[in-house]
Scaffold this motif. Structure first.
Motif, short mmCIF file in Angstrom:
data_model
loop_
_atom_site.label_atom_id
_atom_site.label_comp_id
_atom_site.label_asym_id
_atom_site.label_seq_id
_atom_site.Cartn_x
_atom_site.Cartn_y
_atom_site.Cartn_z
N VAL A 64 -6.99 -2.39 9.25
CA VAL A 64 -8.34 -1.80 9.22
C VAL A 64 -8.23 -0.39 9.77
O VAL A 64 -7.92 -0.20 10.95
CB VAL A 64 -9.34 -2.64 10.06
CG1 VAL A 64 -10.72 -2.01 10.00
CG2 VAL A 64 -9.37 -4.08 9.57
N LEU A 65 -8.49 0.58 8.92
CA LEU A 65 -8.35 1.99 9.29
C LEU A 65 -9.74 2.61 9.38
O LEU A 65 -10.43 2.78 8.35
CB LEU A 65 -7.50 2.72 8.25
CG LEU A 65 -6.12 2.10 7.96
CD1 LEU A 65 -5.40 2.87 6.87
CD2 LEU A 65 -5.28 2.02 9.23
N ASP A 66 -10.16 2.92 10.58
CA ASP A 66 -11.47 3.54 10.81
C ASP A 66 -11.27 5.04 10.93
O ASP A 66 -10.83 5.55 11.96
CB ASP A 66 -12.09 2.97 12.09
CG ASP A 66 -13.54 3.43 12.27
OD1 ASP A 66 -14.05 4.16 11.39
OD2 ASP A 66 -14.14 3.07 13.30
N PHE A 87 -9.76 -0.85 4.28
CA PHE A 87 -8.98 -2.06 4.49
C PHE A 87 -7.80 -2.03 3.51
O PHE A 87 -8.01 -1.91 2.28
CB PHE A 87 -9.81 -3.31 4.26
CG PHE A 87 -11.00 -3.44 5.17
CD1 PHE A 87 -10.90 -4.23 6.31
CD2 PHE A 87 -12.19 -2.77 4.92
CE1 PHE A 87 -11.99 -4.36 7.16
CE2 PHE A 87 -13.27 -2.90 5.77
CZ PHE A 87 -13.17 -3.68 6.90
N CYS A 88 -6.55 -2.14 4.05
CA CYS A 88 -5.37 -2.06 3.20
C CYS A 88 -4.27 -2.95 3.78
O CYS A 88 -4.32 -3.36 4.94
CB CYS A 88 -4.88 -0.62 3.06
SG CYS A 88 -4.31 0.10 4.61
N ARG A 89 -3.25 -3.19 2.96
CA ARG A 89 -2.07 -3.95 3.39
C ARG A 89 -0.86 -3.44 2.60
O ARG A 89 -0.99 -2.87 1.50
CB ARG A 89 -2.27 -5.44 3.17
CG ARG A 89 -2.46 -5.84 1.72
CD ARG A 89 -2.67 -7.33 1.59
NE ARG A 89 -2.91 -7.70 0.19
CZ ARG A 89 -1.93 -7.91 -0.69
NH1 ARG A 89 -0.65 -7.76 -0.34
NH2 ARG A 89 -2.21 -8.25 -1.93
N VAL A 90 0.35 -3.70 3.15
CA VAL A 90 1.60 -3.27 2.53
C VAL A 90 2.13 -4.42 1.68
O VAL A 90 2.26 -5.55 2.18
CB VAL A 90 2.62 -2.86 3.61
CG1 VAL A 90 3.95 -2.48 2.95
CG2 VAL A 90 2.09 -1.71 4.44
N ALA A 140 -11.47 2.14 -5.97
CA ALA A 140 -10.66 2.20 -7.19
C ALA A 140 -9.71 3.40 -7.17
O ALA A 140 -8.53 3.29 -7.53
CB ALA A 140 -11.58 2.27 -8.41
N ILE A 141 -10.21 4.55 -6.73
CA ILE A 141 -9.38 5.75 -6.71
C ILE A 141 -8.25 5.62 -5.69
O ILE A 141 -7.08 5.94 -5.97
CB ILE A 141 -10.25 6.99 -6.43
CG1 ILE A 141 -11.23 7.21 -7.59
CG2 ILE A 141 -9.38 8.23 -6.25
CD1 ILE A 141 -12.25 8.31 -7.33
N LEU A 142 -8.57 5.14 -4.49
CA LEU A 142 -7.54 5.01 -3.45
C LEU A 142 -6.50 3.95 -3.81
O LEU A 142 -5.30 4.11 -3.50
CB LEU A 142 -8.20 4.66 -2.11
CG LEU A 142 -9.10 5.74 -1.50
CD1 LEU A 142 -9.67 5.25 -0.18
CD2 LEU A 142 -8.33 7.04 -1.30
N ASP A 143 -6.93 2.89 -4.45
CA ASP A 143 -5.98 1.83 -4.82
C ASP A 143 -4.95 2.34 -5.81
O ASP A 143 -3.73 2.06 -5.70
CB ASP A 143 -6.75 0.65 -5.40
CG ASP A 143 -5.86 -0.56 -5.63
OD1 ASP A 143 -4.79 -0.62 -4.97
OD2 ASP A 143 -6.22 -1.41 -6.44
N VAL A 144 -5.40 3.10 -6.78
CA VAL A 144 -4.46 3.64 -7.76
C VAL A 144 -3.54 4.68 -7.12
O VAL A 144 -2.32 4.74 -7.39
CB VAL A 144 -5.23 4.25 -8.95
CG1 VAL A 144 -4.28 4.97 -9.91
CG2 VAL A 144 -6.02 3.17 -9.68
N ALA A 145 -4.09 5.50 -6.22
CA ALA A 145 -3.29 6.57 -5.62
C ALA A 145 -2.25 6.05 -4.63
O ALA A 145 -1.20 6.70 -4.43
CB ALA A 145 -4.22 7.57 -4.92
N VAL A 153 -5.09 -1.07 -1.39
CA VAL A 153 -6.41 -0.88 -0.77
C VAL A 153 -7.30 -2.02 -1.24
O VAL A 153 -7.63 -2.13 -2.43
CB VAL A 153 -7.01 0.48 -1.14
CG1 VAL A 153 -8.42 0.62 -0.57
CG2 VAL A 153 -6.12 1.61 -0.64
N THR A 154 -7.67 -2.89 -0.34
CA THR A 154 -8.47 -4.08 -0.69
C THR A 154 -9.97 -3.84 -0.63
O THR A 154 -10.73 -4.48 -1.36
CB THR A 154 -8.10 -5.23 0.25
OG1 THR A 154 -8.36 -4.84 1.61
CG2 THR A 154 -6.63 -5.59 0.11
#
Length: 367
Positions: A64-66, A87-90, A140-145, A153-154
């Motif tokens: 969780v990145l604030d 919210f993201c994961r590797v 959508a943009i962050l997930d693709v990038a 990016v969830t």
């Protein structure tokens, strides 16, 4: 001997250092002589001493990145502060290690620039009411990038939108005016519904009262009609009984004299002469006794005592004005019929003429 012991101890230390345990939800990136060799998943692993190195430990948990608030400008040139949560994961430790120097900082800068681009295409009102749309486009943009960086990016959420203070005060006034307008509209609608309901109730009550008045009048008229019919039926039956009894001529004359006596009670201004005047003169003695002509009975000019008109039982406090007028008209008609039955001095030529006629009859009887 001591040298061997020392070498044995060093060997055992190097051997134990070659065994590594990878925790759950983590991956280790291994390099051999500075070159990527493999990625370890959870469990017990063995590496060659000195030549194999663990260059990065990557957590596979969702992060969780604030990010701090970012200054953005809307399409209608309104500057505001917006902060978001990513919210993201590797999903690929190798790409996460070698794809970008600092993945978190890169994701932060990418989120800020993308957010500015999205908000720059919207006006202020649309920005305040389209958070879901902004979240979906930004995700959508962050997930693709971030795919080349080994990151997924969830979810992206707009945490807060802070317009300028002056604009916030104006928006509060606008919101207050809108609430007051809605309240006024609701009160007007409620008043309208109440007035309509009250009018419909009054209308229904008047209709019911009019119907009840109509039924009462109909019932009263039917009662009067039945009473008149019963009276005429009784008279017809009486006449029929007289016909069946074969009443003699003398009895009929006595009945006629009784009727004349009632007419000549001193109050009537009319004198009825029988058609068989010749036969009546032959019995003047009986007529004089019956009419009291020999006693010079004076005409009673006092007002007769009339029975007070009975109150219409259908007239009540809640009776309408139309019903009261109808009852008054009925009373006037009954009064006129009663006066016509008593006779009118003006219509009959006056009381003096009748008195002179009676005086002439007295003189003839004295002679």
């Amino acid at each position: 001997m001591p040298v061997l012991i020392i070498l044995l101890i060093v060997f055992l230390c190097i051997l134990f250092a070659s065994f590594r345990i990878v925790p759950q939800a983590q991956e280790f990136v291994i390099e051999r002589l500075g070159k990527y060799r493999t990625t370890w998943d959870a469990g017990l692993k063995l590496k060659f001493p000195i030549i194999d190195q663990v260059v990065r430990k990557v957590s596979l948990k969702e992060q969780v990145l604030d990010f701090p608030p970012q200054a953005v400008i809307t399409k209608d040139n309104v500057t505001m502060q917006i902060d978001s949560v990513v919210f993201c994961r590797v999903f690929d430790a190798k790409a996460y290690t070698y794809g970008v120097e600092n993945p978190i900082v890169g994701l932060q800068n990418l989120a800020a620039t993308t957010l500015r681009n999205i908000i720059g295409e919207m006006e202020l009102d649309q920005t305040l009411t389209s958070r879901d749309e902004i979240n979906k486009r930004l995700e959508a943009i962050l997930d693709v990038a971030t795919d080349p960086w080994g990151m997924k990016v969830t979810r992206v959420e707009i945490k807060n939108i802070q317009p300028p203070r002056s604009l916030a005060a104006t928006m509060e006034l606008q919101a207050k005016a809108e609430r007051e307008r809605r309240q006024t509209v609701l009160e007007a609608q409620a008043h309208q519904e109440a007035v309509v309901s009250r009018a419909e109730g009054d209308k229904r009550a008047k209709i019911l009262a009019a119907e009840a008045e109509k039924e009462a009048q109909i019932a009263l008229a039917e009662g009067k009609a039945k009473s008149i019919l019963m009276v005429y039926q009784a008279e017809a039956e009486g006449i029929a009984a007289l016909n069946r009894a074969n009443v003699s001529e003398g009895v009929l004359k006595l009945k006629g004299l009784d009727a004349l006596k009632k007419v000549a009670d001193g109050r009537a201004t009319k004198i009825y002469m029988p058609s068989d005047i010749a036969s009546a003169v032959s019995s003047l003695g009986i007529i004089g006794e019956s009419l009291g002509i020999g006693d010079h009975t004076a005409i009673d000019r006092s007002e007769p005592v009339h029975q007070a008109a009975e109150k219409d039982p259908c007239i009540k406090d809640e009776t309408s004005a139309g019903g009261r007028e109808a009852a008054s008209a009925s009373e006037r008609i009954n009064a006129q019929i009663t006066r016509a039955g008593r006779g009118d001095n003006a219509a009959l030529g006056g009381v003096d003429q009748v008195m002179r006629f009676e005086e002439d009859d007295d003189e003839q009887l004295n002679r």
